[in-house]
Enzyme design. Structure first.
Site, short mmCIF file in Angstrom:
data_model
loop_
_atom_site.label_atom_id
_atom_site.label_comp_id
_atom_site.label_asym_id
_atom_site.label_seq_id
_atom_site.Cartn_x
_atom_site.Cartn_y
_atom_site.Cartn_z
N GLU A 65 0.13 -0.67 2.72
CA GLU A 65 1.18 -0.92 3.70
C GLU A 65 2.52 -0.38 3.22
O GLU A 65 2.81 -0.35 2.01
CB GLU A 65 1.32 -2.42 3.95
CG GLU A 65 0.07 -3.07 4.48
CD GLU A 65 0.11 -4.59 4.43
OE1 GLU A 65 -0.53 -5.21 5.30
OE2 GLU A 65 0.77 -5.14 3.53
N GLY A 234 -1.91 -17.06 2.04
CA GLY A 234 -3.05 -16.19 1.78
C GLY A 234 -3.42 -15.29 2.94
O GLY A 234 -3.91 -14.18 2.75
N ASP A 236 -2.69 -12.62 5.39
CA ASP A 236 -1.63 -11.62 5.50
C ASP A 236 -2.10 -10.30 6.09
O ASP A 236 -1.48 -9.26 5.90
CB ASP A 236 -0.98 -11.38 4.13
CG ASP A 236 -2.00 -10.92 3.08
OD1 ASP A 236 -3.17 -10.73 3.43
OD2 ASP A 236 -1.59 -10.77 1.91
N LYS A 240 -7.88 -12.16 8.50
CA LYS A 240 -7.82 -12.94 7.27
C LYS A 240 -7.02 -14.22 7.50
O LYS A 240 -5.82 -14.15 7.77
CB LYS A 240 -7.18 -12.12 6.16
CG LYS A 240 -7.11 -12.82 4.81
CD LYS A 240 -6.41 -11.92 3.80
CE LYS A 240 -6.23 -12.65 2.47
NZ LYS A 240 -5.38 -11.89 1.54
#
Length: 352
Positions: A65, A234, A236, A240
């Site tokens: 990213e 967690g 992100d 997920k």
């Protein structure tokens, strides 16, 4: 003989070794407290920043990213990856580096490692949010997921929020044992737990930080009682998550930037118009945070570019007058800006 670079050619570079030295020099709890204050100050001027969801390149095994932003005077970006399978291969799940640049000239002003700095800024952001959302006087935190981020989270909550006890749980008992050993001299009371349910006992704050790139249920609805604050960090990326959907429906949800969080955060499980509150509005005083003792507050944190911008600006100031950086010859700086090729030619090795 090659022409020597001018001072305009140099950009301060903070390596991993520099970052570790700088943080030890200042003290990690002081760094976490200072970072939290820097991030909070930028949240108070949130409307000034350029904002866009991060630019992501997904694969079957992870994501790479870019996270850009600008306040109109300084531009910043971070490159970061997330590859949960890396741990089994002896590699970091997350690596990162970042850059600051002057908007007026476009010249870089700082290049820095951000693997360590991301861990620090994530922990500082979590604790800063909890300062505004967690029950007053909270002293015990459950830390679910004891990977690379866990110690930073525990120390940030101690430094910023006054937590004195952490209850650790991970599906890998060796991760919990490592985290407990790393925190042994921290001044925190550390309890190693055998289940998530055990970790919840007496916890007023719950932090979840697991790495699997999949829809997961780390917290089930029956595990979460009234009045707690959940720091969910967690989840992100798309697909997920960590929390059961029913927990979200019982919670007041606070986010960084809704267009990004609806793609990547826990709220990807909810309808696109489900009500959330932007954290900057709570900090600025134009929206409510915690309003009752029984309210469940949830910080659905996915990490946002402004937090990295704040962290990089903090480091740019912190290295001044220290040996914790190197000057890199990064910018071509010919005597005549129109004669780049001439500068190149003058660097040609002389033949005998």
């Amino acid at each position: 003989m090659s022409p020597l670079p001018s001072k305009l050619a140099y950009v301060p570079f903070v390596s991993v070794e520099h970052m570790m030295g700088l943080v030890h020099h200042i003290g990690i709890e002081k760094v976490l407290t200072d970072l939290a204050a820097e991030i909070e100050a930028d949240f108070r001027r949130w409307p000034l920043f350029d904002k866009t969801p991060r630019v992501a390149s997904h694969s079957d095994v992870g994501v790479i990213e870019l996270m850009p932003t600008s306040d109109g005077e300084t531009y910043g970006f971070k490159y970061v990856n997330g590859h949960p399978k890396n741990t089994a291969e002896g590699l970091q799940t997350v690596t990162a580096f970042g850059l600051l640049a002057d908007v007026d000239s476009g010249y870089p002003k700082l290049l820095s490692e951000m693997t360590l700095l991301t861990a620090l800024r994530t922990a500082a952001t979590s604790a800063m949010a909890a300062k505004h959302l967690a029950p007053k006087g909270a002293r015990t935190m459950a830390m679910i997921g004891n990977g690379a981020q866990s110690e930073f989270q525990c120390l940030a909550f101690k430094a910023v929020c006054g937590i004195d006890t952490v209850r650790l749980y991970d599906i890998d008992p060796s991760a919990t044992a490592r985290c407990a050993a790393n925190l042994a001299q921290s001044g925190l009371g550390v309890v190693q737990c055998r289940s998530g349910e055990e970790a919840m006992e007496g916890a007023e704050i719950i932090t979840t930080c697991t790495a699997d790139k999949q829809y997961a249920t780390i917290l089930t609805d029956n595990m979460v009682g009234a009045g707690v604050h959940i720091n969910a960090i967690g989840g992100d990326c798309p697909g997920k998550t960590e929390l059961h959907r029913d927990i979200l429906l019982r919670s007041s949800i606070f986010v960084e930037y809704p267009p990004q969080t609806r793609i990547e955060g826990e709220i990807q499980q909810l309808d696109p118009d489900h009500a959330v509150t932007e954290l900057w509005q709570v900090i600025d005083g134009c929206a409510d945070g915690r309003t009752s003792d029984r309210q469940i507050t949830l910080f659905d944190s996915v990490g946002f570019a402004i937090e990295d911008f704040s962290a990089l600006r903090y480091i740019a100031k912190a290295i001044q007058g220290t040996p914790y950086f190197t000057q890199l010859d990064m910018i071509a700086d010919p005597d005549d800006p129109r004669d780049l090729f001439g500068m190149f030619q003058r660097a040609k090795p002389q033949t005998a």
